[in-house]
Design an enzyme around this catalytic site. Structure first.
Site, mmCIF file in Angstrom:
data_model
loop_
_atom_site.group_PDB
_atom_site.id
_atom_site.type_symbol
_atom_site.label_atom_id
_atom_site.label_comp_id
_atom_site.label_asym_id
_atom_site.label_seq_id
_atom_site.Cartn_x
_atom_site.Cartn_y
_atom_site.Cartn_z
ATOM 1 N N SER A 122 42.233 50.915 49.532
ATOM 2 C CA SER A 122 41.491 50.108 50.230
ATOM 3 C C SER A 122 41.108 49.108 49.177
ATOM 4 O O SER A 122 41.866 48.316 48.454
ATOM 5 C CB SER A 122 40.108 50.469 50.864
ATOM 6 O OG SER A 122 39.713 49.717 51.782
ATOM 7 N N LYS A 174 20.255 37.258 64.443
ATOM 8 C CA LYS A 174 19.596 37.476 63.046
ATOM 9 C C LYS A 174 19.234 38.924 63.112
ATOM 10 O O LYS A 174 18.804 39.575 64.024
ATOM 11 C CB LYS A 174 18.235 36.786 63.244
ATOM 12 C CG LYS A 174 17.558 36.753 61.960
ATOM 13 C CD LYS A 174 18.239 36.389 60.720
ATOM 14 C CE LYS A 174 17.475 36.571 59.454
ATOM 15 N NZ LYS A 174 18.026 35.842 58.234
#
Length: 304
Positions: A122, A174
Site C-alpha cells: 500500500s 460537516k
C-alpha cells in the site's frame, strides 16, 4: 611603593582567571574539532564516496526528519546512489506521497534502488515506486494498491446506554463521518468520492513509474497483496533479490563500485511521549499506530 595584595585574595583571583582561560581553551578546541569533523564527514556523516541507505519501517506517518535527510542525500555528491530499504504495511496516504516525492528528488540526481523486506504494501509500495528499480524477496508481501478511510461506529453502543448526541452543523456534510451518527447516503457518497480520488492518484503514479499501462495497473489494483515473485511477474517489481542484488545492478548499470561502503543515513528521531507510551503498551502494529491519526490511509494488514 605599590601595595602588596593580601595573599588569599591574590590566589583566589588567579584561580578565577585560570578557570576562565581553561573554559576559553575548551571552547576553541571544541569548535576546532567540530570544524574538522564537518570537513571530514559533512553534515550527514558520509566522509567519502559511498552508497547512502535509508530504512523505512513500521507505520508511515509524516516524517520531516527523514525528508530532510533525503534532501541532504540528493545534494550530497559523495552519496553516489541511494538504497531505500522498506519493511512497512503502509500508513498515511499523504505521508507516503511526501516520501515518494522526496525519493524522486534523489532519483533526479542519482540512481535509487528500493529493497523490499517482509512487507512493502500500500503506502509503502507507493514509496517504493519512487525508486528506479525495485527488488523484492520471493516471499515479500507487496502491492495492495488502494486507499481506506476507517471511522469507528458507536451509535449502537450509545443507544444501548441511552445516550443521545445532538449535532449542530453548518452544512449536511460537516463532521462526516462522525462516530456518533450513522452515515447518510449523501455522507457515504462524499466519503467514497474522497477515497476514489486518492485511489485514482495512486493508480496514475504506479502507471507513470512502472512499465504498465493504466489498464494493467487497474487489473492488479483491487487492494490485494502479492508475493514478490508474483509482483515481478505482473510488473510491480523488477527483480528478486536483496541488497546484494541492488548493488550488482548499481555496479552493472551505473558504474557504482561494489567496494563503496553502504552507509546508513537515517535521521535521529525525537519520539514524543505519547508515541513512546503507545509503542510500549500496544507495540508497533498497524492498528496501534493508526489510532494516533486521522485521515485517508494507504495501508494493508491481515485481519486482527
Amino acid at each position: 611603593m605599590a601595595a602588596i595584595p593580601e595573599p588569599r585574595l591574590y590566589y583566589a583571583r588567579l584561580k578565577r582567571q585560570l578557570r576562565l582561560w581553561r573554559f576559553a581553551a575548551l571552547l576553541v578546541a571544541t569548535a576546532g574539532l567540530g570544524a574538522a569533523l564537518y570537513v571530514a564527514t559533512g553534515p550527514a556523516g558520509g566522509g567519502s564516496d559511498h552508497v547512502a541507505r535509508v530504512n523505512i519501517e513500521g507505520f508511515i506517518r509524516d516524517d520531516r526528519a527523514l525528508r530532510r535527510r533525503l534532501d541532504e542525500i540528493a545534494a550530497d555528491e559523495r552519496a553516489r546512489a541511494l538504497l531505500v530499504v522498506i519493511d512497512s504495511s503502509g500508513g498515511s496516504a499523504a505521508a507516503a506521497e511526501a516520501l515518494y516525492t522526496a525519493v524522486r528528488k534523489v532519483g533526479a540526481a542519482k540512481p535509487v534502488a528500493a529493497v523490499l523486506g517482509s512487507t512493502a504494501a500500500s503506502g509503502a509500495y507507493l514509496v517504493a515506486i519512487g525508486a528506479d528499480r525495485i527488488f523484492a524477496r520471493n516471499a515479500t508481501l507487496t502491492g495492495s494498491i488502494g486507499v481506506i478511510l476507517q471511522a469507528p461506529q458507536v451509535v449502537g453502543l450509545l443507544e444501548t446506554l441511552g445516550v443521545g448526541v445532538d449535532v449542530v452543523r453548518s452544512g449536511p456534510l460537516k463532521t462526516v463521518p462522525n462516530p456518533a451518527e450513522r452515515l447518510t447516503p449523501a455522507g457515504r457518497a462524499a466519503v467514497q468520492a474522497l477515497v476514489d480520488e486518492i485511489f485514482e492518484m495512486f493508480v496514475d503514479m504506479v502507471a507513470d513509474r512502472r512499465p504498465l499501462s493504466r489498464a494493467e495497473v487497474l487489473a492488479v489494483a483491487d487492494g490485494r497483496v502479492f508475493t514478490g515473485r508474483t509482483a515481478v511477474g505482473n510488473g510491480l517489481a523488477d527483480a528478486i533479490g536483496g541488497e546484494a542484488a541492488a548493488r550488482d545492478w548499481l555496479a552493472e548499470e551505473h558504474g557504482i563500485e561494489r567496494s563503496l561502503a553502504a552507509i546508513d543515513r537515517d535521521p535521529e528521531h525525537d519520539t514524543g511521549l505519547l508515541d513512546r507510551l503507545v509503542g510500549r503498551l500496544l507495540g508497533k502494529s498497524t492498528a496501534a499506530e493508526s489510532l494516533l491519526l486521522d485521515g485517508l490511509m494507504a495501508v494493508w494488514h491481515p485481519p486482527l
